[in-house]
Design a protein around this motif. Structure first.
Motif, PDB file in Angstrom:
ATOM      1  N   VAL A  30      33.054   8.408  11.712  1.00 45.32           N
ATOM      2  CA  VAL A  30      33.664   9.944  11.733  1.00 45.32           C
ATOM      3  C   VAL A  30      34.509  10.035  12.762  1.00 45.32           C
ATOM      4  O   VAL A  30      35.548  10.420  12.875  1.00 45.32           O
ATOM      5  N   LEU A  31      33.940   9.602  14.264  1.00 43.40           N
ATOM      6  CA  LEU A  31      34.584   9.823  15.180  1.00 43.40           C
ATOM      7  C   LEU A  31      35.651   8.903  15.475  1.00 43.40           C
ATOM      8  O   LEU A  31      36.807   9.535  16.063  1.00 43.40           O
ATOM      9  N   LYS A  32      35.729   7.785  14.878  1.00 41.82           N
ATOM     10  CA  LYS A  32      36.949   6.910  15.176  1.00 41.82           C
ATOM     11  C   LYS A  32      38.161   7.301  14.294  1.00 41.82           C
ATOM     12  O   LYS A  32      39.174   7.059  14.287  1.00 41.82           O
ATOM     13  N   SER A  33      37.653   8.093  13.154  1.00 43.40           N
ATOM     14  CA  SER A  33      38.687   8.396  12.305  1.00 43.40           C
ATOM     15  C   SER A  33      39.530   9.635  12.646  1.00 43.40           C
ATOM     16  O   SER A  33      40.619   9.960  12.020  1.00 43.40           O
ATOM     17  N   TYR A  34      39.175  10.378  13.625  1.00 44.57           N
ATOM     18  CA  TYR A  34      39.812  11.585  14.267  1.00 44.57           C
ATOM     19  C   TYR A  34      40.785  11.068  15.392  1.00 44.57           C
ATOM     20  O   TYR A  34      40.634  10.239  16.143  1.00 44.57           O
ATOM     21  N   SER A  35      41.947  11.783  15.233  1.00 44.95           N
ATOM     22  CA  SER A  35      43.230  11.572  15.980  1.00 44.95           C
ATOM     23  C   SER A  35      43.030  12.276  17.398  1.00 44.95           C
ATOM     24  O   SER A  35      42.245  13.101  17.416  1.00 44.95           O
ATOM     25  N   PRO A  36      43.815  11.869  18.512  1.00 44.73           N
ATOM     26  CA  PRO A  36      43.552  12.600  19.730  1.00 44.73           C
ATOM     27  C   PRO A  36      43.823  13.882  19.479  1.00 44.73           C
ATOM     28  O   PRO A  36      43.263  15.075  20.101  1.00 44.73           O
ATOM     29  N   LYS A  37      44.669  14.548  18.646  1.00 43.43           N
ATOM     30  CA  LYS A  37      45.074  15.927  18.431  1.00 43.43           C
ATOM     31  C   LYS A  37      43.933  16.559  17.822  1.00 43.43           C
ATOM     32  O   LYS A  37      43.737  17.508  18.147  1.00 43.43           O
ATOM     33  N   TYR A  71      33.250  27.322  25.503  1.00 41.23           N
ATOM     34  CA  TYR A  71      34.362  27.561  26.544  1.00 41.23           C
ATOM     35  C   TYR A  71      34.679  29.178  26.063  1.00 41.23           C
ATOM     36  O   TYR A  71      34.924  29.685  25.088  1.00 41.23           O
ATOM     37  N   GLY A  72      34.732  30.030  27.243  1.00 37.97           N
ATOM     38  CA  GLY A  72      34.918  31.577  27.099  1.00 37.97           C
ATOM     39  C   GLY A  72      36.313  31.608  27.414  1.00 37.97           C
ATOM     40  O   GLY A  72      37.067  31.597  28.639  1.00 37.97           O
ATOM     41  N   ILE A  73      36.823  32.262  26.519  1.00 37.92           N
ATOM     42  CA  ILE A  73      38.276  33.021  26.672  1.00 37.92           C
ATOM     43  C   ILE A  73      38.102  34.699  26.344  1.00 37.92           C
ATOM     44  O   ILE A  73      37.754  34.850  25.018  1.00 37.92           O
ATOM     45  N   ALA A  74      38.267  35.553  27.399  1.00 39.00           N
ATOM     46  CA  ALA A  74      38.045  36.974  27.099  1.00 39.00           C
ATOM     47  C   ALA A  74      36.743  37.074  26.633  1.00 39.00           C
ATOM     48  O   ALA A  74      35.756  36.745  27.233  1.00 39.00           O
ATOM     49  N   ASN A  75      36.441  37.762  25.736  1.00 35.27           N
ATOM     50  CA  ASN A  75      35.123  37.722  24.838  1.00 35.27           C
ATOM     51  C   ASN A  75      34.828  37.064  24.027  1.00 35.27           C
ATOM     52  O   ASN A  75      33.946  37.176  22.982  1.00 35.27           O
ATOM     53  N   ARG A  76      35.690  35.811  23.845  1.00 39.38           N
ATOM     54  CA  ARG A  76      35.416  35.182  22.513  1.00 39.38           C
ATOM     55  C   ARG A  76      35.039  33.663  23.150  1.00 39.38           C
ATOM     56  O   ARG A  76      35.073  33.306  24.289  1.00 39.38           O
ATOM     57  N   ARG A  77      34.253  32.884  22.222  1.00 35.05           N
ATOM     58  CA  ARG A  77      33.629  31.667  22.661  1.00 35.05           C
ATOM     59  C   ARG A  77      34.331  30.460  21.679  1.00 35.05           C
ATOM     60  O   ARG A  77      34.665  30.933  20.491  1.00 35.05           O
ATOM     61  N   TYR A  78      34.532  29.243  22.102  1.00 27.14           N
ATOM     62  CA  TYR A  78      35.289  28.415  21.588  1.00 27.14           C
ATOM     63  C   TYR A  78      34.667  26.942  21.974  1.00 27.14           C
ATOM     64  O   TYR A  78      34.111  26.924  23.003  1.00 27.14           O
ATOM     65  N   TYR A  79      34.627  26.016  20.955  1.00 31.93           N
ATOM     66  CA  TYR A  79      33.978  24.861  21.222  1.00 31.93           C
ATOM     67  C   TYR A  79      35.196  23.829  20.800  1.00 31.93           C
ATOM     68  O   TYR A  79      35.982  23.975  20.170  1.00 31.93           O
ATOM     69  N   LYS A  80      35.167  22.603  21.687  1.00 27.49           N
ATOM     70  CA  LYS A  80      36.136  21.755  21.654  1.00 27.49           C
ATOM     71  C   LYS A  80      35.241  20.574  20.578  1.00 27.49           C
ATOM     72  O   LYS A  80      34.077  20.289  20.313  1.00 27.49           O
ATOM     73  N   LYS A  81      36.168  20.391  19.348  1.00 29.17           N
ATOM     74  CA  LYS A  81      35.750  19.545  18.208  1.00 29.17           C
ATOM     75  C   LYS A  81      35.056  18.352  18.568  1.00 29.17           C
ATOM     76  O   LYS A  81      34.139  17.646  18.089  1.00 29.17           O
ATOM     77  N   ASN A  82      35.916  17.440  19.607  1.00 30.53           N
ATOM     78  CA  ASN A  82      35.567  16.208  19.912  1.00 30.53           C
ATOM     79  C   ASN A  82      34.146  16.426  20.726  1.00 30.53           C
ATOM     80  O   ASN A  82      33.175  15.505  20.521  1.00 30.53           O
ATOM     81  N   GLU A  83      33.723  17.233  21.401  1.00 27.41           N
ATOM     82  CA  GLU A  83      32.495  17.470  22.288  1.00 27.41           C
ATOM     83  C   GLU A  83      31.433  17.965  21.195  1.00 27.41           C
ATOM     84  O   GLU A  83      30.317  17.166  21.403  1.00 27.41           O
ATOM     85  N   LEU A  84      31.693  18.545  20.049  1.00 32.90           N
ATOM     86  CA  LEU A  84      30.804  18.778  19.416  1.00 32.90           C
ATOM     87  C   LEU A  84      30.443  17.640  18.274  1.00 32.90           C
ATOM     88  O   LEU A  84      29.116  17.149  18.455  1.00 32.90           O
TER      89      LEU A  84
END
Length: 92
Positions: A30-37, A71-84
């Motif tokens: 699955v990881l191999k099938s994802y593009s850098p974008k 990763y926090g931006i203001a009061n929101r949390r975001y996650y990087k897809k590749n790290e997940l």
């Protein structure tokens, strides 16, 4: 056609190793099938829960234990897809 799996004379550790290896191989594919974008895409908590098919409380626990990085931006949390996706691969 019905497919049946019959387990005979297999100990718990061997079964666990077989399952772990199969899951690891599938996740690597699955990881191999994802593009850098795709890999740099930021996901919200709701998107992560939907992607991983987990509850928000599970994501909260994983974040607090350091299993996934938020990763926090203001009061929101975001996650990087590749790290997940990388955090899902079983490490020996």
């Amino acid at each position: 056609m019905d497919k049946a799996i019959i387990l005979q004379s297999i100990d718990k550790e061997t079964l666990s190793e077989l399952i772990s290896e199969t899951v690891r191989v599938q996740l690597e594919e699955v990881l191999k099938s994802y593009s850098p974008k795709d890999s740099e895409e930021l996901l919200t908590r709701a998107e992560v829960c939907e992607l991983l098919k987990i509850d928000a409380s599970t994501l909260w626990h994983w974040t607090n234990k350091g299993k996934v990085k938020a990763y926090g931006i203001a009061n929101r949390r975001y996650y990087k897809k590749n790290e997940l996706l990388e955090s899902l691969i079983l490490k020996k």
